[in-house]
Scaffold this motif. Structure first.
Motif, short mmCIF file in Angstrom:
data_model
loop_
_atom_site.label_atom_id
_atom_site.label_comp_id
_atom_site.label_asym_id
_atom_site.label_seq_id
_atom_site.Cartn_x
_atom_site.Cartn_y
_atom_site.Cartn_z
N LYS A 96 0.81 -1.21 0.00
CA LYS A 96 0.00 0.00 0.00
C LYS A 96 0.85 1.27 0.00
O LYS A 96 0.36 2.34 -0.33
CB LYS A 96 -0.93 0.01 1.22
N TYR A 127 3.04 7.58 -2.10
CA TYR A 127 1.60 7.33 -2.10
C TYR A 127 1.24 6.30 -1.04
O TYR A 127 2.04 5.42 -0.72
CB TYR A 127 1.13 6.79 -3.46
N TYR A 128 -0.01 6.41 -0.56
CA TYR A 128 -0.54 5.36 0.30
C TYR A 128 -1.94 5.00 -0.18
O TYR A 128 -2.80 5.87 -0.35
CB TYR A 128 -0.60 5.78 1.77
N GLN A 129 -2.15 3.71 -0.43
CA GLN A 129 -3.43 3.20 -0.92
C GLN A 129 -4.33 2.90 0.27
O GLN A 129 -4.28 1.81 0.85
CB GLN A 129 -3.21 1.94 -1.77
N LYS A 135 -6.43 6.63 -3.16
CA LYS A 135 -4.97 6.73 -2.98
C LYS A 135 -4.61 8.19 -2.76
O LYS A 135 -5.09 9.08 -3.46
CB LYS A 135 -4.25 6.19 -4.22
#
Length: 402
Positions: A96, A127-129, A135
């Motif tokens: 993630k 980025y972080y999902q 996102k």
């Protein structure tokens, strides 16, 4: 003498272990290293705690410009490295948590004309999902503006982007980024937004400057493209069924102090810039067409400069339309029409430009290795004085990368 003995002993041990080491290396390469057509060299650690994609690309270009439209006498000619990029992306510790890093080393990449120092960093974003659909990102990367800018310069079907993009693009900025994917029945919907500095890449905000607010929405009424084909030009995959993507976007850059908001030379004051844009891409069975319209407005367009010159922001509108056909052997023919028209307030300072371009390309390995050529007839009209000048531009380019 003792040192020589140690050297020979080390060489013997290395020789004894070399076959096993070589076998392990081959196994590692077979299971952990992959050359992907679109993502480059992919490396995955055995514990799956990190995955890395490594890429590079080179664009070598020759360009010839005539004096006018009736003569083949050259006004300029030359060959140069248009782009030299190194790029890595992947995930760390958790799939993630992803990142994207891109460095540029050609003069154009480093924006030496408008910067006090070389701007090597192009992208540096994490980025972080949060969910499968949402996102968030933090760092520096492309703003979700016009589609042709967001499409990589290595995945264009002409030697370079259009004059519409060159004039009105939002380019890159530092800030917060968000993307959300949704599905309405069988129709994918994509939403993107950004809150950014408004100053462009690798810059420190100027006292008094404001923030930039950008949003974009896309609808794909005929479903997803093969290989995300709405984000590379030309129908390389020869879509077996018709595909369509329609996008709209808006951006406001408060108290901007550069001629293009995030790009261009600094001016001696501030202006509020608003940009509206719309685009569509359609592909089917080797055929592709792309259309883009952008309009920019500004609260203040003309600024005093040294030596009684004037600086100005190019406000106005532009249209770019492209159509192409790619044969099964990946030879492609394409045509493009582009026009940019300045607002009345600055028509005495700049020109209306039109370009008519034809291109012939051959894709050796998707967009990673390709030969490109295009020929442009350009007219530039002084709308205030009602005079026109014209010329021809021939460009040849070799792209090589992974």
């Amino acid at each position: 003498m003792k040192k020589k003995k140690y050297y020979w002993l080390a060489l013997l041990l290395l020789t004894l272990h070399l076959p096993g080491f070589t076998q392990d290396l081959k196994t590692d390469r077979k299971t952990d290293v992959l050359l992907d057509r679109t993502k480059g060299i992919r490396i995955l650690t055995r514990d799956s705690l990190a995955g890395i994609n490594l890429r590079f690309r080179i664009q070598s270009r020759a360009e010839f410009t005539t004096q006018d439209g009736n003569s083949l006498s050259l006004a300029s000619k030359g060959g140069y490295i248009k782009r030299l990029r190194l790029r890595t992306s992947g995930f760390l510790y958790n799939k993630k948590l992803t990142y994207s890093l891109q460095l540029g080393f050609s003069p154009g990449d480093m924006d030496v004309a408008n910067s006090d120092h070389p701007q090597i960093i192009r992208d540096a974003v994490v980025y972080y999902q949060f969910t499968p659909r949402l996102k968030l990102g933090f760092g520096q990367t492309k703003l979700p503006g016009n589609r042709q800018r967001v499409i990589s310069s290595g995945e264009q079907q002409f030697v370079d982007r259009s004059i519409v993009n060159a004039t009105f693009t939002l380019d890159r900025d530092f800030g917060l980024f968000a993307s959300y994917r949704h599905q309405i029945g069988a129709v994918p919907v994509r939403l993107q937004a950004a809150l950014s500095n408004g100053d462009g890449r690798n810059t420190s905000p100027l006292a008094g400057s404001g923030l930039a607010y950008t949003a974009r929405a896309e609808v794909l009424p005929l479903g997803e493209f093969t290989m995300d084909g709405d984000y590379f030009e030309g129908d390389w995959v020869r879509e077996p069924t018709p595909k369509l993507s329609v996008g709209i976007g808006f951006s406001e850059n408060d108290n901007a102090y550069r001629t293009g908001g995030q790009i261009g030379a600094e001016v001696s004051g501030f202006t509020d810039l608003q940009s509206a844009m719309a685009d569509l891409v359609f592909k089917y069975n080797g055929w592709a067409t792309y259309h883009e319209w952008i309009q920019r407005e500004g609260s203040h367009l003309v600024f005093p400069a040294e030596a009684d010159d004037l600086q100005y922001v190019y406000a106005g509108q532009g249209y770019n339309g492209q159509v192409s056909y790619q044969f099964p052997n990946h030879f492609e023919l394409a045509g493009r029409y582009s026009v940019i028209t300045p607002e009345r307030e600055i028509q005495h300072l700049t020109l209306q430009t039109k370009q008519y371009t034809v291109a012939a390309n051959y894709y050796v390995n998707w967009h990673r290795i390709k030969l490109q050529s295009d020929l442009t007839y350009q007219t530039q009209e002084d709308l205030a004085a009602n005079t026109t000048q014209d010329n021809w531009i021939l460009r040849l380019q070799l792209e090589l990368g992974i």
